[in-house]
Design a protein around this motif. Structure first.
Motif, PDB file in Angstrom:
ATOM      1  N   LEU A 404       1.378  -1.252 -14.696  1.00 14.22           N
ATOM      2  CA  LEU A 404       1.734  -1.367 -13.292  1.00 14.22           C
ATOM      3  C   LEU A 404       1.386  -2.725 -12.700  1.00 14.22           C
ATOM      4  N   ARG A 405       2.411  -3.394 -12.175  1.00  9.10           N
ATOM      5  CA  ARG A 405       2.184  -4.587 -11.357  1.00  9.10           C
ATOM      6  C   ARG A 405       1.618  -4.161 -10.006  1.00  9.10           C
ATOM      7  N   GLY A 406       2.058  -3.007  -9.547  1.00  4.72           N
ATOM      8  CA  GLY A 406       1.585  -2.477  -8.279  1.00  4.72           C
ATOM      9  C   GLY A 406       2.173  -1.101  -8.057  1.00  4.72           C
ATOM     10  N   ALA A 407       1.753  -0.454  -6.973  1.00  5.76           N
ATOM     11  CA  ALA A 407       2.255   0.864  -6.624  1.00  5.76           C
ATOM     12  C   ALA A 407       2.490   0.941  -5.129  1.00  5.76           C
ATOM     13  N   VAL A 408       3.538   1.643  -4.756  1.00  2.00           N
ATOM     14  CA  VAL A 408       3.860   1.905  -3.353  1.00  2.00           C
ATOM     15  C   VAL A 408       3.860   3.419  -3.190  1.00  2.00           C
ATOM     16  N   VAL A 409       2.995   3.917  -2.310  1.00  8.45           N
ATOM     17  CA  VAL A 409       2.780   5.367  -2.199  1.00  8.45           C
ATOM     18  C   VAL A 409       3.441   5.877  -0.923  1.00  8.45           C
ATOM     19  N   VAL A 410       4.278   6.921  -1.090  1.00  8.01           N
ATOM     20  CA  VAL A 410       5.032   7.500   0.018  1.00  8.01           C
ATOM     21  C   VAL A 410       4.756   9.003   0.083  1.00  8.01           C
ATOM     22  N   GLY A 411       5.196   9.640   1.177  1.00  7.58           N
ATOM     23  CA  GLY A 411       5.275  11.086   1.207  1.00  7.58           C
ATOM     24  C   GLY A 411       4.112  11.813   1.843  1.00  7.58           C
ATOM     25  N   GLU A 427      -7.776  -1.686 -10.083  1.00  3.06           N
ATOM     26  CA  GLU A 427      -7.234  -3.041 -10.244  1.00  3.06           C
ATOM     27  C   GLU A 427      -5.767  -3.143  -9.850  1.00  3.06           C
ATOM     28  N   VAL A 428      -5.092  -2.011  -9.664  1.00  2.00           N
ATOM     29  CA  VAL A 428      -3.662  -2.001  -9.326  1.00  2.00           C
ATOM     30  C   VAL A 428      -3.493  -2.168  -7.820  1.00  2.00           C
ATOM     31  N   PRO A 429      -2.765  -3.195  -7.370  1.00  2.00           N
ATOM     32  CA  PRO A 429      -2.496  -3.329  -5.929  1.00  2.00           C
ATOM     33  C   PRO A 429      -1.649  -2.152  -5.426  1.00  2.00           C
ATOM     34  N   VAL A 430      -2.063  -1.550  -4.339  1.00  2.00           N
ATOM     35  CA  VAL A 430      -1.395  -0.364  -3.803  1.00  2.00           C
ATOM     36  C   VAL A 430      -1.037  -0.593  -2.339  1.00  2.00           C
ATOM     37  N   ARG A 431       0.189  -0.182  -1.993  1.00  3.44           N
ATOM     38  CA  ARG A 431       0.629  -0.241  -0.601  1.00  3.44           C
ATOM     39  C   ARG A 431       0.992   1.174  -0.143  1.00  3.44           C
ATOM     40  N   GLU A 432       0.596   1.517   1.064  1.00  2.00           N
ATOM     41  CA  GLU A 432       0.904   2.833   1.626  1.00  2.00           C
ATOM     42  C   GLU A 432       2.057   2.719   2.619  1.00  2.00           C
ATOM     43  N   VAL A 433       3.047   3.597   2.470  1.00  2.00           N
ATOM     44  CA  VAL A 433       4.156   3.668   3.421  1.00  2.00           C
ATOM     45  C   VAL A 433       3.793   4.692   4.487  1.00  2.00           C
ATOM     46  N   THR A 434       3.671   4.218   5.730  1.00  7.04           N
ATOM     47  CA  THR A 434       3.238   5.103   6.811  1.00  7.04           C
ATOM     48  C   THR A 434       4.402   5.707   7.591  1.00  7.04           C
ATOM     49  N   ALA A 435       5.601   5.182   7.417  1.00  9.96           N
ATOM     50  CA  ALA A 435       6.766   5.753   8.099  1.00  9.96           C
ATOM     51  C   ALA A 435       6.955   7.206   7.668  1.00  9.96           C
ATOM     52  N   GLN A 436       7.398   8.035   8.598  1.00 16.41           N
ATOM     53  CA  GLN A 436       7.548   9.462   8.333  1.00 16.41           C
ATOM     54  C   GLN A 436       8.981   9.907   8.622  1.00 16.41           C
ATOM     55  N   ALA A 437       9.396  10.964   7.949  1.00 17.09           N
ATOM     56  CA  ALA A 437      10.726  11.520   8.180  1.00 17.09           C
ATOM     57  C   ALA A 437      10.673  13.015   7.955  1.00 17.09           C
ATOM     58  N   PRO A 470       9.253   9.260  -8.205  1.00 10.64           N
ATOM     59  CA  PRO A 470       8.209   9.772  -7.317  1.00 10.64           C
ATOM     60  C   PRO A 470       7.225  10.751  -7.940  1.00 10.64           C
ATOM     61  N   ALA A 471       7.590  11.399  -9.061  1.00 12.33           N
ATOM     62  CA  ALA A 471       6.722  12.425  -9.661  1.00 12.33           C
ATOM     63  C   ALA A 471       6.442  13.554  -8.682  1.00 12.33           C
ATOM     64  N   ALA A 472       7.333  13.742  -7.729  1.00  7.57           N
ATOM     65  CA  ALA A 472       7.128  14.730  -6.675  1.00  7.57           C
ATOM     66  C   ALA A 472       8.480  15.141  -6.107  1.00  7.57           C
ATOM     67  N   ALA A 473       8.508  16.326  -5.505  1.00  7.32           N
ATOM     68  CA  ALA A 473       9.728  16.789  -4.855  1.00  7.32           C
ATOM     69  C   ALA A 473      10.006  15.984  -3.596  1.00  7.32           C
ATOM     70  N   SER A 474      11.238  16.060  -3.123  1.00  9.51           N
ATOM     71  CA  SER A 474      11.682  15.255  -1.977  1.00  9.51           C
ATOM     72  C   SER A 474      11.581  15.995  -0.656  1.00  9.51           C
ATOM     73  N   TRP A 475      11.302  17.303  -0.685  1.00 13.36           N
ATOM     74  CA  TRP A 475      11.535  18.155   0.480  1.00 13.36           C
ATOM     75  C   TRP A 475      10.624  17.858   1.656  1.00 13.36           C
ATOM     76  N   ASP A 476       9.589  17.075   1.467  1.00  8.65           N
ATOM     77  CA  ASP A 476       8.738  16.731   2.598  1.00  8.65           C
ATOM     78  C   ASP A 476       9.461  15.829   3.588  1.00  8.65           C
TER      79      ASP A 476
END
Length: 499
Positions: A404-411, A427-437, A470-476
């Motif tokens: 991983l160069r980095g990770a962006v976490v959503v949901g 050691e992996v740079p991580v960014r959190e997506v705070t926008a909600q839907a 995503p390794a996760a369902a989309s329904w959220d």
């Protein structure tokens, strides 16, 4: 079938008389209505119930002679069943084993059926010789089903793809012109309730944690998947080296004479289909398999048509074994694979922007699928998260963080994912997506994906792949994994236009 038969009295291949019986249908979706329509044709008295249903289905149910009784609250269906006193209940995957209506049926000895069981009964009543090829697995089901269907059609057989792929099996077995072969995708939900079919051939492609919230644990999930092999007539196909799936085959109650057929990316032993010097070779369905192998296609041909990734090769091998069991010819299989194109949202390239590949794998809704995707690339910016369904991402993060160069976490479940990276891959740079839907709000969903894409672009370097897996369902936040992937692609194209 007696008034309250135990499920062990349902013998696969045995015709059951439903005329005059009272049968309840839980859920009136497309498949639920198809089941109700079939039951009325079979002479049953039908009541359908659930929280809601489309007006068209409710109206049509009344026209054909069935009854709709909505439940005011989730769980009230049990009270409706108690008043109706059904002889059998057709249950949809939307009703978990712990649902009060399902528990009521079990406690009162009322057989639980699926639309798949009804389809088998229709086939028996029509005297059809259609061969069913049943496919399950944590990942790869739809691709395998579509590949096998294409191989059979190219061989001149009338083949239909149905089941969890989106087309009810009942719709196909009721068509006036019978099919030679049906390739049936079965989810773990369907298999949990399945009772009385006898497929020609069957396969569990792989098994890893998924839908544990529905099943209640890994053991129950695996047990449901194992049911795909029960009462198989000709071929139980399994991935060589997967000991858990091999045990499923060994423990299955199959028809006398059924064979275990292994598929492998390695050299095939007798009774297997595998790869020798870049050639896909059949040593299972030829007369002189002890000393010879039949060429099917080549890895080079698969690569030329976008099927070179390991998981797609695995799917092609499994589909080949299923199709060969039903009479598909080697040359026809080769032609079908050369023309085959995978569905969207499964490791689908979106664009290359400034030397970075953007990949849509929104269909990776569990850790097993996501790991396959991450391992396909050397350096990845991973967009991960959503509704985790009770699944544990820790083994995946621990195993793959070096790529991983980095990770962006959503949901919705992102806090737990962020914690995993902090503990297991600091050691992996991580960014959190705070926008909600919310599902169905495309404007908000587009904002989520724009924020995710912008964050990923800030982490990526030329030669990297930005991977939505995503390794996760989309329904959220999205109505489906497909819509999630579409909005991701739109955000990538917006980035591309900005230059």
């Amino acid at each position: 079938m007696g008034e309250r038969d135990d499920e062990t009295t349902w013998v696969p291949g045995e015709m059951i008389d439903l005329a005059g019986r009272r049968v309840a249908v839980l859920g009136l979706s497309v498949t639920g209505f198809s089941a109700a329509d079939t039951l009325v044709e079979l002479g049953a008295t039908v009541l359908a119930t659930g929280r809601s249903a489309g007006a068209e289905h409710i109206d049509l149910l009344g026209v054909i002679g069935g009854t709709w009784e909505p439940s005011a609250r989730d769980g009230d269906e049990a009270d409706i069943l108690a008043r109706f006193r059904p002889d059998a209940v057709v249950v949809s995957p939307g009703f978990r084993p712990a649902h009060p209506a399902v528990r009521w049926a079990v406690e009162h000895g009322v057989p639980l059926l699926t639309d798949i069981d009804l389809a088998w009964q229709v086939q028996l009543r029509r005297g059809l010789a259609t061969r069913w090829l049943c496919v399950t697995g944590t990942n790869g089901k739809t691709t395998t089903v579509e590949m096998a269907g294409a191989m059979l059609a190219e061989s001149g057989l009338r083949a239909g793809c149905c089941g969890n792929i989106g087309v009810p099996v009942l719709d196909l077995v009721r068509e006036p012109d019978p099919y030679d072969v049906l390739v049936v995708e079965l989810s773990s939900f369907q298999l949990h309730y399945l009772r009385g079919i006898s497929p020609w051939a069957s396969v569990c492609l792989n098994i890893d944690a998924d839908h544990l919230d529905w099943h209640g644990g890994m053991a129950a999930y695996a047990a449901a998947k194992a049911r795909v092999y029960e009462h198989t007539q000709e071929a139980c196909v399994y991935p060589v080296g997967d000991e858990r799936v091999l045990r499923m085959v060994e423990e299955a109650d199959v028809v006398e004479g059924c064979r275990a057929i292994g598929v492998t990316r390695g050299a095939p032993a007798i009774g297997q289909i595998g790869v020798v010097d870049g050639v896909v070779a059949d040593r299972a369905f030829i007369a002189d398999r002890a000393t010879h192998a039949q060429e099917i296609t080549t890895l080079q041909a698969l690569a030329e048509h976008g099927l070179a990734l390991p998981h797609l090769v695995d799917d092609a091998l499994a589909a080949t074994a299923l199709a060969r069991s039903a009479g598909a010819e080697p040359a026809a299989i080769d032609r079908a694979l050369r023309a085959f194109r995978p569905d969207g949202h499964r490791l689908a390239p979106v664009a290359e922007v400034d030397g970075v590949m953007w990949i849509d794998d929104s269909k990776a809704t569990n850790p097993h699928a996501a790991r396959v995707a991450v391992e396909a690339f050397d350096s990845v910016v991973w967009i991960v998260g959503g509704m985790l369904k009770g699944l544990d991402l820790a083994p995946l993060v621990a195993a793959e963080h070096g790529r991983l160069r980095g990770a962006v976490v959503v949901g919705a479940d992102r806090s737990g994912v962020l914690d995993l990276f902090a503990r297991l891959a600091p050691e992996v740079p991580v960014r959190e997506v705070t926008a909600q839907a919310r599902p169905g709000d495309d404007a908000a969903g587009a904002a989520v994906m724009r924020e995710a894409v912008d964050a990923a672009a800030g982490l990526a370097r030329p030669g990297d792949a930005v991977l939505l897996a995503p390794a996760a369902a989309s329904w959220d936040q999205f109505v489906s994994y497909g819509r999630r992937g579409d909005l991701f692609a739109a955000a990538v194209h917006r980035l591309e236009e900005r230059g």
